[in-house]
Design a protein around this motif. Sequence first.
Motif, PDB file in Angstrom:
ATOM      1  N   THR A 416       0.719  -1.234  -0.130  1.00 29.44           N
ATOM      2  CA  THR A 416      -0.047  -0.036  -0.235  1.00 29.44           C
ATOM      3  C   THR A 416       0.745   1.420  -0.161  1.00 29.44           C
ATOM      4  OG1 THR A 416      -0.160   0.229   2.416  1.00 29.44           O
ATOM      5  CG2 THR A 416      -1.641  -1.153   1.432  1.00 29.44           C
ATOM      6  N   GLY A 417       2.018   1.183   0.168  1.00 36.76           N
ATOM      7  CA  GLY A 417       2.940   2.287   0.541  1.00 36.76           C
ATOM      8  C   GLY A 417       2.623   3.208   1.838  1.00 36.76           C
ATOM      9  N   ARG A 418       1.605   2.820   2.693  1.00 35.48           N
ATOM     10  CA  ARG A 418       1.315   3.386   3.912  1.00 35.48           C
ATOM     11  C   ARG A 418       2.615   3.002   4.964  1.00 35.48           C
ATOM     12  NH1 ARG A 418      -4.377   4.129   5.959  1.00 35.48           N
ATOM     13  NH2 ARG A 418      -5.692   4.330   4.185  1.00 35.48           N
ATOM     14  N   LYS A 419       2.563   4.106   5.905  1.00 36.23           N
ATOM     15  CA  LYS A 419       3.796   3.820   6.782  1.00 36.23           C
ATOM     16  C   LYS A 419       3.275   4.597   8.034  1.00 36.23           C
ATOM     17  CE  LYS A 419       6.704   7.283   4.749  1.00 36.23           C
ATOM     18  NZ  LYS A 419       8.188   7.386   4.184  1.00 36.23           N
ATOM     19  N   GLY A 420       4.063   4.460   9.221  1.00 38.93           N
ATOM     20  CA  GLY A 420       3.770   5.151  10.588  1.00 38.93           C
ATOM     21  C   GLY A 420       2.191   5.182  10.899  1.00 38.93           C
ATOM     22  N   LYS A 421       1.792   6.217  11.237  1.00 38.15           N
ATOM     23  CA  LYS A 421       0.435   6.380  11.658  1.00 38.15           C
ATOM     24  C   LYS A 421      -0.648   5.814  10.508  1.00 38.15           C
ATOM     25  CE  LYS A 421      -2.774   9.496  13.952  1.00 38.15           C
ATOM     26  NZ  LYS A 421      -2.831  11.042  14.537  1.00 38.15           N
ATOM     27  N   MET A 422      -0.445   6.164   9.590  1.00 43.09           N
ATOM     28  CA  MET A 422      -1.551   5.883   8.496  1.00 43.09           C
ATOM     29  C   MET A 422      -1.513   4.185   8.439  1.00 43.09           C
ATOM     30  SD  MET A 422      -0.792   8.460   5.545  1.00 43.09           S
ATOM     31  CE  MET A 422      -2.068   7.689   4.249  1.00 43.09           C
ATOM     32  N   LEU A 423      -0.365   3.642   8.610  1.00 41.07           N
ATOM     33  CA  LEU A 423      -0.246   1.923   8.532  1.00 41.07           C
ATOM     34  C   LEU A 423      -1.094   1.434   9.718  1.00 41.07           C
ATOM     35  CD1 LEU A 423       0.921  -0.579   6.893  1.00 41.07           C
ATOM     36  CD2 LEU A 423       3.058   0.055   8.501  1.00 41.07           C
ATOM     37  N   TYR A 424      -0.487   1.845  10.767  1.00 46.31           N
ATOM     38  CA  TYR A 424      -0.850   1.180  12.156  1.00 46.31           C
ATOM     39  C   TYR A 424      -2.203   1.791  12.707  1.00 46.31           C
ATOM     40  CZ  TYR A 424       3.862  -0.433  12.315  1.00 46.31           C
ATOM     41  OH  TYR A 424       5.072  -1.162  11.929  1.00 46.31           O
ATOM     42  N   GLU A 425      -2.641   3.031  12.693  1.00 45.07           N
ATOM     43  CA  GLU A 425      -3.936   3.489  13.482  1.00 45.07           C
ATOM     44  C   GLU A 425      -5.057   2.676  12.865  1.00 45.07           C
ATOM     45  OE1 GLU A 425      -5.469   7.784  13.455  1.00 45.07           O
ATOM     46  OE2 GLU A 425      -4.316   7.300  15.363  1.00 45.07           O
ATOM     47  N   PRO A 426      -5.576   2.873  11.631  1.00 42.88           N
ATOM     48  CA  PRO A 426      -6.790   2.148  11.224  1.00 42.88           C
ATOM     49  C   PRO A 426      -6.805   0.602  11.633  1.00 42.88           C
ATOM     50  CG  PRO A 426      -5.635   3.385   9.436  1.00 42.88           C
ATOM     51  CD  PRO A 426      -4.628   3.264  10.423  1.00 42.88           C
ATOM     52  N   LEU A 427      -5.698  -0.011  11.844  1.00 45.54           N
ATOM     53  CA  LEU A 427      -5.552  -1.592  12.082  1.00 45.54           C
ATOM     54  C   LEU A 427      -5.955  -1.484  13.471  1.00 45.54           C
ATOM     55  CD1 LEU A 427      -2.418  -2.856  10.235  1.00 45.54           C
ATOM     56  CD2 LEU A 427      -4.937  -2.985   9.594  1.00 45.54           C
ATOM     57  N   ARG A 428      -5.335  -0.609  14.308  1.00 50.38           N
ATOM     58  CA  ARG A 428      -5.657  -0.624  15.977  1.00 50.38           C
ATOM     59  C   ARG A 428      -7.140  -0.216  16.174  1.00 50.38           C
ATOM     60  NH1 ARG A 428      -3.164  -0.982  20.567  1.00 50.38           N
ATOM     61  NH2 ARG A 428      -1.100  -0.891  19.387  1.00 50.38           N
ATOM     62  N   LEU A 429      -7.831   0.653  15.574  1.00 47.86           N
ATOM     63  CA  LEU A 429      -9.016   1.285  15.669  1.00 47.86           C
ATOM     64  C   LEU A 429     -10.001  -0.178  15.358  1.00 47.86           C
ATOM     65  CD1 LEU A 429      -8.884   4.744  14.370  1.00 47.86           C
ATOM     66  CD2 LEU A 429      -9.270   4.117  16.579  1.00 47.86           C
ATOM     67  N   ALA A 430      -9.720  -0.780  14.198  1.00 51.98           N
ATOM     68  CA  ALA A 430     -10.594  -1.777  13.784  1.00 51.98           C
ATOM     69  C   ALA A 430     -10.467  -2.911  14.617  1.00 51.98           C
ATOM     70  CB  ALA A 430     -10.086  -2.247  12.356  1.00 51.98           C
ATOM     71  N   ILE A 431      -9.350  -3.261  15.217  1.00 49.65           N
ATOM     72  CA  ILE A 431      -9.120  -4.420  16.154  1.00 49.65           C
ATOM     73  C   ILE A 431      -9.453  -4.118  17.581  1.00 49.65           C
ATOM     74  CG2 ILE A 431      -7.466  -5.837  17.312  1.00 49.65           C
ATOM     75  CD1 ILE A 431      -5.645  -5.375  14.580  1.00 49.65           C
ATOM     76  N   THR A 432      -9.261  -2.801  18.196  1.00 48.57           N
ATOM     77  CA  THR A 432      -9.698  -2.740  19.646  1.00 48.57           C
ATOM     78  C   THR A 432     -10.520  -1.581  19.917  1.00 48.57           C
ATOM     79  OG1 THR A 432      -7.776  -0.836  20.147  1.00 48.57           O
ATOM     80  CG2 THR A 432      -7.203  -3.389  20.067  1.00 48.57           C
ATOM     81  N   GLY A 433     -10.908  -0.686  18.818  1.00 48.76           N
ATOM     82  CA  GLY A 433     -11.685   0.391  18.925  1.00 48.76           C
ATOM     83  C   GLY A 433     -11.138   1.677  19.701  1.00 48.76           C
ATOM     84  N   LEU A 434      -9.737   1.639  19.718  1.00 49.22           N
ATOM     85  CA  LEU A 434      -9.086   2.458  20.848  1.00 49.22           C
ATOM     86  C   LEU A 434      -7.742   2.988  20.092  1.00 49.22           C
ATOM     87  CD1 LEU A 434      -9.571   0.948  24.357  1.00 49.22           C
ATOM     88  CD2 LEU A 434     -10.706   2.795  23.332  1.00 49.22           C
ATOM     89  N   PRO A 435      -7.424   4.172  20.208  1.00 50.47           N
ATOM     90  CA  PRO A 435      -6.202   4.833  19.532  1.00 50.47           C
ATOM     91  C   PRO A 435      -4.757   4.215  20.104  1.00 50.47           C
ATOM     92  CG  PRO A 435      -7.099   6.220  20.745  1.00 50.47           C
ATOM     93  CD  PRO A 435      -8.000   5.236  21.015  1.00 50.47           C
ATOM     94  N   SER A 436      -4.956   3.685  21.322  1.00 50.68           N
ATOM     95  CA  SER A 436      -3.815   3.274  21.772  1.00 50.68           C
ATOM     96  C   SER A 436      -4.106   2.145  22.596  1.00 50.68           C
ATOM     97  CB  SER A 436      -2.969   4.114  22.888  1.00 50.68           C
ATOM     98  OG  SER A 436      -4.001   4.604  23.893  1.00 50.68           O
ATOM     99  N   GLY A 437      -3.069   1.369  23.109  1.00 52.34           N
ATOM    100  CA  GLY A 437      -3.379   0.163  23.915  1.00 52.34           C
ATOM    101  C   GLY A 437      -2.159  -0.795  23.848  1.00 52.34           C
ATOM    102  N   PRO A 438      -2.431  -2.070  24.042  1.00 49.48           N
ATOM    103  CA  PRO A 438      -1.090  -3.380  24.126  1.00 49.48           C
ATOM    104  C   PRO A 438      -0.759  -3.346  22.809  1.00 49.48           C
ATOM    105  CG  PRO A 438      -3.265  -4.098  25.319  1.00 49.48           C
ATOM    106  CD  PRO A 438      -3.640  -2.713  24.577  1.00 49.48           C
TER     107      PRO A 438
END
Length: 457
Positions: A416-438
């Motif tokens: 996808t060419g994504r990196k950093g926040k663009m790469l990780y944050e949507p995955l975290r939100l989809a998995i946990t519903g929260l912007p931070s966590g384990p």
Amino acid sequence: MPVTVRFAPSPTGNIHIGNARTALFNWLFAMKNNGNFVQRFDDTDLARSRQEYADAILYDLHWLGIFQDATEYQSRRFDRYEDAVDRLKRDGLLYACYETPEELDLRRKVRRTRGLPPVYGREALQLTHAQISEYEADGRKPHWRFMLPNFRNDPMEPERTEVEWSDLVRGDETIDLASLSDPILIREDGTFLYTLPSVVDDIDMSITHVIRGDDHVTNTGVQIALFRALGAEPPAFGHHNLLTTATGEALSKRTGALSIASLRESGLEPMTIASLAVLTGTSENVVAASTMTELAKLFDIGAASKSAAKFDPEDLNALNRDMLRQMSFADARDRLSAFGILGDQAEPFWLAVRGNLDRLTDATTWWRIVRQGPLEPVNLSAEDADYVRAAFDALPPTPWNGDTFKIWVDGLKEKTGRKGKMLYEPLRLAITGLPSGPELADLLPLLGPAGMQARRP
């Protein structure tokens, strides 16, 4: 003689973290010296003392990990104090005084105007029988003062008299008894003040070391004199600095500020409170000791500073996070089980989430997220939702382990060419519903393919 210490609060309210500091100093000193710990309740104030407070204090101490070898109540020992009173009267060391508080205040002001220290001038020793009879006819009741040994021949001519001791915390200490008033040991109503019962108890209970706050330093000079007047050798003394808030505000049982009960109810760990209470205001770094044995290794009574031990209550939260981050599953297991966190996943779940908890009870929130999904509906932009769906389609094959997440995101980054926040944050939100966590790398194996697909947007 074995080392024997005591913690002697008045059961007139709940103890706070400052009181716990004194209890812990005594407990750890006894631990390090294979000694005994006496829990004594200074409950001579029958009007304000309550058994429920004594019970609550014991509960708080046990919760912290402090367990007494003996429990004593001063209210059950009045006969011993009367014996001491009789002895002091026979020896001419306890004398009756009839002044009212207003008269005493006026005398202090007069002495100040004359450039004299505002101490009691022993005027009661010069009362005639006629004056005493007049006072008693007027209904005045005497209070009784202990005559300090600060004179040679005439008690009306006190002179500098030094009481010295080697303090366990402060080093060499000296108190000039001539600078002090003869202490009142018995009030007008016949009740005892703190000084006499405390000394009699320390003698009878073979207390070898008295460890308490440095607000008692002056009292110690008086008490050493009283020990000797009662024919006993004084114990060793140690006066630690008091625990205050960051602004220097003193703690009080009356206000309930930072009571152990309230800190427990807030979800703090007992060793968090114990670690901060002991190590703040010492030369040791304030770290989260996981057990009393570990804390005892860090404890050095001589390491306490002479200045106040100031702390910010927020320090408790930071230390609690450190405590949980270090807590093993074995230590957490029973409490997690009580929350319904059970089964084969309990241990890897704990290892995954413990670094993100403020309180152990927060684990229940993450258990709910891992088992059932985000707590609230997840709102992703259309672009991020497309990215997450494509990412879920590209999940690596099973079995999943700690390396799976890196393999997955490395592929997504390249695709996808994504990196950093663009790469990780949507995955975290989809998995946990929260912007931070384990770490998602730790959560992925817990969720498994079915758990992940249930979170597909």
